[in-house]
Design a protein around this motif. Structure first.
Motif, PDB file in Angstrom:
ATOM      1  N   UNK A   1       0.823  -1.208   0.000  1.00 32.60           N
ATOM      2  CA  UNK A   1       0.000   0.000   0.000  1.00 32.60           C
ATOM      3  C   UNK A   1       0.858   1.260   0.000  1.00 32.60           C
ATOM      4  N   UNK A   2       0.617   2.123  -0.952  1.00 32.36           N
ATOM      5  CA  UNK A   2       1.273   3.418  -0.949  1.00 32.36           C
ATOM      6  C   UNK A   2       0.813   4.178   0.292  1.00 32.36           C
ATOM      7  N   UNK A   3       1.758   4.655   1.066  1.00 36.26           N
ATOM      8  CA  UNK A   3       1.429   5.403   2.279  1.00 36.26           C
ATOM      9  C   UNK A   3       1.358   4.561   3.531  1.00 36.26           C
ATOM     10  N   UNK A   4       1.381   3.220   3.405  1.00 33.96           N
ATOM     11  CA  UNK A   4       1.382   2.348   4.572  1.00 33.96           C
ATOM     12  C   UNK A   4       2.768   2.261   5.194  1.00 33.96           C
TER      13      UNK A   4
ATOM     14  N   UNK B   1      14.903   1.834  -5.480  1.00 32.38           N
ATOM     15  CA  UNK B   1      13.639   2.375  -5.964  1.00 32.38           C
ATOM     16  C   UNK B   1      12.534   1.683  -5.179  1.00 32.38           C
ATOM     17  N   UNK B   2      11.443   2.397  -4.930  1.00 29.75           N
ATOM     18  CA  UNK B   2      10.332   1.876  -4.136  1.00 29.75           C
ATOM     19  C   UNK B   2       9.040   2.056  -4.933  1.00 29.75           C
ATOM     20  N   UNK B   3       8.264   0.979  -5.023  1.00 28.70           N
ATOM     21  CA  UNK B   3       6.957   1.022  -5.691  1.00 28.70           C
ATOM     22  C   UNK B   3       5.892   0.643  -4.671  1.00 28.70           C
ATOM     23  N   UNK B   4       4.842   1.443  -4.588  1.00 24.03           N
ATOM     24  CA  UNK B   4       3.694   1.126  -3.746  1.00 24.03           C
ATOM     25  C   UNK B   4       2.544   0.620  -4.596  1.00 24.03           C
ATOM     26  N   UNK B   5       1.676  -0.171  -3.986  1.00 21.43           N
ATOM     27  CA  UNK B   5       0.545  -0.728  -4.712  1.00 21.43           C
ATOM     28  C   UNK B   5       0.910  -1.960  -5.513  1.00 21.43           C
ATOM     29  N   UNK B   6       1.871  -2.723  -5.029  1.00 22.65           N
ATOM     30  CA  UNK B   6       2.396  -3.867  -5.775  1.00 22.65           C
ATOM     31  C   UNK B   6       1.354  -4.960  -5.970  1.00 22.65           C
ATOM     32  N   UNK B   7       1.464  -5.648  -7.106  1.00 23.55           N
ATOM     33  CA  UNK B   7       0.637  -6.809  -7.383  1.00 23.55           C
ATOM     34  C   UNK B   7       1.517  -7.904  -8.001  1.00 23.55           C
ATOM     35  N   UNK B   8       1.001  -9.114  -8.076  1.00 22.48           N
ATOM     36  CA  UNK B   8       1.801 -10.244  -8.570  1.00 22.48           C
ATOM     37  C   UNK B   8       2.285 -10.045 -10.004  1.00 22.48           C
ATOM     38  N   UNK B   9       1.468  -9.565 -10.956  1.00 19.06           N
ATOM     39  CA  UNK B   9       2.000  -9.366 -12.309  1.00 19.06           C
ATOM     40  C   UNK B   9       3.190  -8.405 -12.343  1.00 19.06           C
ATOM     41  N   UNK B  10       3.144  -7.369 -11.531  1.00 18.27           N
ATOM     42  CA  UNK B  10       4.233  -6.406 -11.465  1.00 18.27           C
ATOM     43  C   UNK B  10       5.506  -7.054 -10.924  1.00 18.27           C
TER      44      UNK B  10
END
Length: 142
Positions: free
Chosen positions: A67-70, A88-97
């Motif tokens: 979660x972005x912001x968590x 680098x940091x990505x929020x809102x990650x999912x399995x396809x990503x």
């Protein structure tokens, strides 16, 4: 090689890692860090730092947070801002990503380009299934 850390609330990281293993085999240069109910932010911080330390052979690290912001995202951002490693940091990650990032990291040497490619893959994998009211065919909305 770009190292990967997946983190999130509850068992998000180990759960998504289970899916990754089914699709791509046992991951290398990869760490899963869960933020469990009994963990404080300080414990999460230590877990993420230890995960990054285990990836010491990796020149760069990409962190995927649920979660972005968590808290997992925020702690990861603080680690990036400390500047000890290229991250680098990505929020809102999912399995396809995560799958795309895992499979593409050998061919994409730059962690920023890898983050952009993974983000695109994650967005493009999301669809909204809606049965068509006009025909018997089913349609996907992107």
């Amino acid at each position: 090689m770009t190292g990967m850390i997946v983190t999130g609330h509850g068992s998000f990281a180990t759960g998504i890692t289970s899916g990754l293993k089914l699709l791509a085999g046992e991951p290398a240069h990869y760490e899963a860090v869960d933020f469990l109910p009994e963990d404080s932010v300080e414990i999460l911080t230590e877990k993420l730092k230890q995960a990054a330390d285990r990836l010491e052979d990796c020149g760069e690290i990409i962190i995927y947070a649920d979660l972005t912001g968590g808290s997992p995202f925020n702690v990861s951002i603080r680690m990036k801002m400390e500047g000890e490693r290229i991250m680098e940091v990505i929020g809102g990650a999912n399995l396809p990503m995560i799958l795309d990032g895992y499979l593409a990291r050998e061919g994409i040497g730059d962690v920023r380009a890898l983050a952009q490619a993974a983000l695109t893959a994650g967005k493009e994998a999301m669809v909204w299934f809606q049965p068509s009211e006009e025909t018997d065919d089913d349609e996907y909305e992107e």
